[in-house]
Design an enzyme around this catalytic site. Structure first.
Site, PDB file in Angstrom:
ATOM      1  CE1 TYR A   1       2.685 -17.631  67.294  1.00 40.73           C
ATOM      2  CE2 TYR A   1       4.703 -18.070  66.083  1.00 40.73           C
ATOM      3  CZ  TYR A   1       3.586 -18.527  66.747  1.00 40.73           C
ATOM      4  OH  TYR A   1       3.351 -19.875  66.857  1.00 40.73           O
TER       5      TYR A   1
ATOM      6  CG  ASP B   1     -11.142  -7.286  53.490  1.00 43.86           C
ATOM      7  OD1 ASP B   1     -12.033  -6.890  52.700  1.00 43.86           O
ATOM      8  OD2 ASP B   1     -10.117  -6.627  53.752  1.00 43.86           O
TER       9      ASP B   1
ATOM     10  CG  HIS C   1     -13.467  -3.074  55.134  1.00 45.74           C
ATOM     11  ND1 HIS C   1     -13.425  -2.355  53.959  1.00 45.74           N
ATOM     12  CD2 HIS C   1     -12.941  -4.297  54.838  1.00 45.74           C
ATOM     13  CE1 HIS C   1     -12.891  -3.094  53.007  1.00 45.74           C
ATOM     14  NE2 HIS C   1     -12.603  -4.274  53.507  1.00 45.74           N
TER      15      HIS C   1
END
Lengths: 148, 148
Positions: free
Chosen positions: A112, A64, A22
């Protein structure tokens, strides 16, 4: 190959997805991305475009829902106001596999940096530019909670 | 990615092809083949069908012309008299990339023994059965010999 699991998910990628917990994040990146340089854990998907890889991963990876944002994409020339066809296709796949979860366009440098810190990275051969996405893994709820 | 080289040829596969010498053989096998068990050197091509992998490999790999037979395929139920659609598609690719070289249908046990002794093996996700091929690498002739 295995019953009910897309063949595109090879043994290495499947093991990485299964090992993630998770809040761990995985970046799926295009064919020009410096994945060998940036990845903490690199899985190669040479010859595959980004959209089918994204779709296959989201068949087994929960997104999530403990946080308001769990899906992130890079932006054309780093500008979140710009959108290309590949980003629209990402939205279609996310809407199908993770209904109601927004795909957040990130400013270039922020994206990035987040990709570099991801648990794993999948290097596709997607030919289109700025075709990168990050998925934050959610939980599999126990049976009987009404959320499984 | 690199100029003039199919993106499907990832860094590992490209390195294996480049390292092979004259007479070394490479098997390209379908998604049900026990490649992890049989391969001397295994390169995975998960999510890819056999025909595009064969086509990409033959863009850079010369086929041996020192021997009468250099391309071999497995057969339906091991019977070289039987031919499936995937074998016809192999023939089309071989005719395009290695004109004049015959694709030889091998008896089942003979094919698998040859595949096991190949220098390398590429494991695709080709869903069709009996979809395996072996290529024997030839030479790149020096410039000026009229054969390059």
């Amino acid at each position: 190959m295995l019953i009910g699991i897309p063949a595109l998910l090879g043994p290495e990628l499947l093991a990485v997805l299964r090992a993630m917990g998770h809040g761990d994040e995985i970046a799926i990146v295009d064919g020009n991305y410096p994945a060998e340089q940036d990845a903490n854990r690199l899985v190669r998907a040479d010859g595959l475009d980004l959209i089918p890889v994204l779709d296959a991963i989201l068949t087994v990876l929960p997104v999530d829902d403990f946080v308001p944002e769990a899906l992130f994409r890079s932006s054309v020339k780093g500008d979140p106001q710009l959108i290309d066809q590949v980003h629209r296709e990402m939205e279609v796949v996310c809407a199908k596999r993770a209904p109601g979860r927004k795909l957040v366009a990130m400013q270039g440098a922020d994206f990035y940096a987040r990709a570099r810190s991801a648990h794993a990275m999948v290097a596709t051969s997607e030919p289109r530019l700025y075709a990168n996405i990050i998925i934050r893994k959610g939980v599999i709820y126990p049976q009987g909670t009404g959320k499984e």
